[in-house]
Every structure is written in structure tokens, then in C-alpha cells.
Design an enzyme around this catalytic site. Structure first.
Site, PDB file in Angstrom:
ATOM      1  N   HIS A 215      -8.628   0.720  27.117  1.00  0.00           N
ATOM      2  CA  HIS A 215      -8.167   0.186  25.666  1.00  0.00           C
ATOM      3  C   HIS A 215      -7.135  -0.837  25.777  1.00  0.00           C
ATOM      4  CE1 HIS A 215      -5.973   4.186  26.230  1.00  0.00           C
ATOM      5  NE2 HIS A 215      -4.919   3.305  25.638  1.00  0.00           N
ATOM      6  N   ASP A 245     -12.707   5.158  30.070  1.00  0.00           N
ATOM      7  CA  ASP A 245     -11.368   4.383  29.602  1.00  0.00           C
ATOM      8  C   ASP A 245     -10.597   3.801  30.691  1.00  0.00           C
ATOM      9  OD1 ASP A 245      -9.345   3.167  28.155  1.00  0.00           O
ATOM     10  OD2 ASP A 245      -8.615   5.221  27.432  1.00  0.00           O
ATOM     11  N   GLY A 332       3.960   5.556  25.112  1.00  0.00           N
ATOM     12  CA  GLY A 332       4.569   4.759  26.175  1.00  0.00           C
ATOM     13  C   GLY A 332       3.773   5.028  27.449  1.00  0.00           C
ATOM     14  N   SER A 334       0.216   5.462  28.326  1.00  0.00           N
ATOM     15  CA  SER A 334      -1.050   5.242  28.652  1.00  0.00           C
ATOM     16  C   SER A 334      -1.299   4.369  29.898  1.00  0.00           C
ATOM     17  CB  SER A 334      -1.845   4.391  27.562  1.00  0.00           C
ATOM     18  OG  SER A 334      -2.786   5.195  27.000  1.00  0.00           O
ATOM     19  N   SER A 350      -5.190   8.365  29.257  1.00  0.00           N
ATOM     20  CA  SER A 350      -6.262   7.658  28.271  1.00  0.00           C
ATOM     21  C   SER A 350      -5.506   8.240  26.846  1.00  0.00           C
ATOM     22  CB  SER A 350      -7.463   8.342  28.241  1.00  0.00           C
ATOM     23  OG  SER A 350      -8.279   7.636  27.118  1.00  0.00           O
TER      24      SER A 350
END
Length: 463
Positions: A215, A245, A332, A334, A350
Site C-alpha cells: 500500500h 501487500d 508509523g 507499516s 501490513s
């Protein structure tokens, strides 16, 4: 131009309030020599987590349709393998040193249950994963699943039968955790995007690159190692939502030296020597720029998470094939690194629910699947890449790369990351950058704060 050494050490932070202590023997391998005789005699071996993961992958192939999952008994340091039926294959599993448990649900049964959930109950705020300890699919619903949505979910789970699936409520809301580890930044219309580098890798064409959350890759194309700096890397592949992801981001300078290590804070690093499959019950560590170093256990595999769509108020961004854990995470974190004490790369942060005060659950993209889909290898020329995955470890992930570019479904607003500088200090938590921050208020929050809050975990005394 002189070679540029990547300023971003994998998955680390500039400073930690409570840094982890790495003892010299923290990464030492466990001596299994005394277990060889035990294996030959058909009794369970004592294993470290990475060896348990390798054995599980081997037995999955050996048992075929009789294999119904496996998990790590951390108290006894043994691998427990679920089997449907008995026979020579099960006997071989026992001889290999695993504890074999007879169960009712086969892998096919559990996969069928998950397929039914995907068809009938892909509701934003829900997730499900296979838990081999209970031999069931565990279905979770966050605080947004109420009323008719809850009734629909409950009815679907009940229809699967109490012996196949269990439904539970979880606190907070499921959201993607943008950032974690060492910060990377991008300038986009409406504000800054902040994510985190997961693991440095070598791309299939031999160029230096890194893995991060998908993402992040669909939110911005070019990335910098400072909030206002020039781009140093460009997204090559990105998958989100869909079968994973993850993003592969190539350094723009082919001479970049990108170390295969995790920055654990306080000047300590952990060398990453291989990629390994996650094993339920094993202890894992997550490094994040918001919360520092935290540890916990893998609680489920092949997880599906249904995030509220960033682009459609009535839509859902479904991500499959994730690792479920009880490791905490916050805005903060990911894209950051999930790894083992022995130095095996396990996952990329994720999303999830909760925080590091009250606890929660966090989902991770398996590194083995990301490597298989992108063709990348770990470290310098991929030394040790995938060594812990075992035979056929990436088989189930084949084709995940077909989702590359699927992020155009997510749109530019997929990440609301406000750009906090690595170690930027005050104000990093509320950087909602204009339009980018607007999406954060929709309930599918993308996390993007800096890493000055220390974690409380230590890499000592674990598996």
C-alpha cells in the site's frame, strides 16, 4: 560518483527510548546434535524456530493431503504437526522429529471454509486465519462490525460449524500500518507520504532494492530517505489489495550498498541471512519507527483481512495470504521488518488493530511470498535468500506477482501518511498532510509517525 551506502538500515529507527539489549549469543544457533538420535528413534526433537519452520515445510510436502498445518510449541521447543488419518507418511513425520497430532479438519476443509467466508462475509473490519493449534479458522471482527454486518458474519460462521470456525471480537479497527523501521518518504499531491523500508534485497536484474508494504508502493512512485530530500528509489512492482501487500522498490543509484540487516536500535543490528516461513507459536520480533522493538507470537497463517476501501466508502480492500500475530503496532510501523532472533526475515508490516499500550493484533506480508512474486533475493546477491523456507515454501505464493500494479485499485489516497522525518521528534504524530490526511479519518488509517518512542522487547532469552 562514489558509491552511496544506503543510509536506511533495514527496519530500524534513529533512536529508542528503551532499546533492546543484544547479547553476543543472542543469535547463536541451537546445537541439535543430541536430537539426531531422538529423531531416529521417532521421538520429538528440540528445535529452534527457524529449524521448526524448515521441518514444517518439508513435512507439508511429505504428508501431502494428510498435512493439516503445524505449529511450534515454544515451551517444549518442538514442532507439532496436524495430520488427517494415519499411515506410513505420518510415521515418517514422527521419525523426522515432529510431534504428530490427529485432527478432524484437513487443509482442504479449512481452505473451503475460508473461501465461503470470502464469498459471503468479506465485510470491512473482518479478518480470518487458520489456527493449527485449534485446527479451526479463527474469524475476527473489529469494533466497526455491528448490526446487520455482525448478524451476517455470525450467520456465516455458524453455517461453517463449531468444529470448523470460531468467531471473536477484537478491539479497535483494522487498518493498514504505514511506516515502521527506518523511514522513507515521498511527496504526493496533498501532502507527504511516509512508509518504512522492510528488507534490503537484490532485484532479479541484479540491482539493489528493498521490500516494503504494497500500500506504500501504490501510494507513491518515488521515495527518499529524508522528508525533504531528493528521491533515491523508485517503485518497480506493487501489490495491494489482492494476493498480498508488498512492493519492490529499486535504488536509483545502481552502486548503492544496501546492508542485509535490521537496525534494532541503540547501535545494535541483526544480520538477516535467510527468509523463512512463519510458524504458528514461534516468537517473532517487529521493528517499527513509532514503537521500536516489540515481540510476540505468530497466531495464524494464510490470513485474510478486509480493510475499508480508501477510495470507495462502500468498498473493501481485501488482502489474502498474510501472517497473523499478537505483536503490537501503531501508526508509523507499516512496511517494517518482522524477523526471528536467529536472523530470518519473516514478514513486512501490513495492518491490524490496537496499540502497544492495550495490545492488539497485527498482520504481516510473508517475505518468502514477496521474494517469489518479485524475483528478488535477500542481501548481497541474495546470499541465503529463502534458505529457511524449505522445499516448496513459495509454491502457494506462486502467481502472487500477478497482482503487481493492482494497487491502481487503491488510488492515490491509499496512504494518508503525513511525513514525519526519521527522528524528527515533536509533531511527527499528527502529520496529516492536507488531503492525504483526510483518508485517515475514514477508519482505514495508514500509519505514519516517527520512531522516537522506544519498544520494550529484548532479543535475549527467546526461541
Amino acid at each position: 560518483m562514489p558509491k552511496r551506502k544506503a543510509a536506511i538500515a533495514v527496519g530500524g529507527v534513529a533512536a529508542l527510548g528503551a532499546a533492546a539489549l543484544l547479547l553476543p549469543n543472542a543469535m547463536a544457533s541451537q546445537d541439535n546434535s543430541q536430537d539426531q538420535g531422538a529423531a531416529a528413534a521417532g521421538t520429538a526433537r528440540t528445535l529452534k524456530t527457524t529449524d521448526a519452520s524448515t521441518l514444517a515445510a518439508q513435512l507439508k510436502q511429505s504428508l501431502g493431503g494428510q498435512f493439516a498445518g503445524a505449529y511450534y510449541d515454544s515451551a517444549r521447543k518442538q514442532l507439532v504437526v496436524n495430520a488427517v488419518g494415519d499411515g506410513a507418511a505420518v510415521a515418517r513425520a514422527k521419525s523426522a522429529g515432529a510431534v504428530v497430532r490427529q485432527v478432524e479438519n484437513s487443509t482442504a476443509d479449512l481452505q473451503s471454509a475460508a473461501k465461503t467466508l470470502r464469498t459471503k462475509a468479506a465485510i470491512p473490519g473482518t479478518a480470518w486465519a487458520v489456527d493449527p493449534r485449534t485446527n479451526k479458522v479463527i474469524v475476527s471482527a473489529d469494533s466497526t462490525v455491528t448490526g446487520a454486518k455482525w448478524d451476517r458474519l455470525e450467520s456465516t460462521v455458524d453455517g461453517l460449524g463449531s468444529g470448523t470456525a470460531t468467531l471473536k471480537k477484537t478491539g479497535g479497527t483494522f487498518k493498514t500500518f504505514v511506516s515502521g523501521g527506518d523511514a522513507i518518504f515521498s511527496q504526493v499531491q496533498g501532502g507527504n507520504v511516509r512508509c518504512s523500508l522492510g528488507f534490503n534485497v537484490t532485484a532479479a536484474d541484479g540491482s539493489p532494492a528493498f521490500l516494503t508494504a504494497g500500500h506504500c508502493g501504490v501510494a507513491a512512485k518515488q521515495w527518499s530517505d529524508s522528508e525533504t530530500g531528493q528521491p533515491i528509489a523508485t517503485v518497480d512492482q506493487a501489490t495491494f489489495p489482492g494476493e498480498g501487500d508488498f512492493s519492490l522498490v529499486k535504488y536509483d543509484d545502481p552502486a548503492t550498498q544496501a546492508p542485509s540487516e535490521v537496525n534494532a536500535g541503540n547501535g545494535q543490528t541483526v544480520a538477516i541471512t535467510q527468509a523463512a516461513e512463519a510458524t504458528v507459536g514461534s516468537t517473532v520480533f517487529r521493528m517499527g519507527s513509532t514503537t521500536g522493538l516489540h515481540d510476540g507470537q505468530v497466531t495464524g497463517l494464510d490470513a485474510t483481512v478486509n480493510f475499508q476501501s480508501e477510495t470507495d466508502p462502500n468498498g473493501v480492500d481485501t488482502v489474502t495470504g498474510l501472517i497473523q500475530t499478537d505483536v503490537c503496532a501503531e501508526p508509523g510501523d507499516s512496511g517494517g521488518s518482522l524477523f526471528t532472533q536467529e536472523g530470518a526475515a519473516i514478514g513486512l508490516t501490513s495492518g491490524g488493530s490496537g496499540d502497544c499500550t492495550s495490545g492488539g493484533e497485527t498482520f504481516f506480508q510473508p517475505v518468502t511470498a514477496a521474494l517469489a512474486a518479485t524475483g528478488a533475493t535477500l542481501g548481497d546477491a541474495g546470499a541465503g535468500a529463502g534458505a529457511g523456507a524449505g522445499a516448496g515454501a513459495g509454491d502457494d505464493q506462486a502467481g502472487a506477482g500477478d497482482e503487481a500494479g493492482a494497487g491502481d485499485q487503491a488510488g492515490a489516497g491509499a496512504d494518508d501518511q503525513a511525513g514525519a522525518g526519521a527522528g524528527a521528534g515533536a509533531g511527527a504524530d499528527d502529520q496529516a498532510g492536507a488531503g492525504a490526511g483526510a483518508a485517515e479519518e475514514k477508519g482505514t488509517k495508514h500509519h505514519h509517525r516517527n520512531g522516537q518512542r522506544g519498544g520494550t522487547s529484548s532479543l535475549t532469552g527467546s526461541n
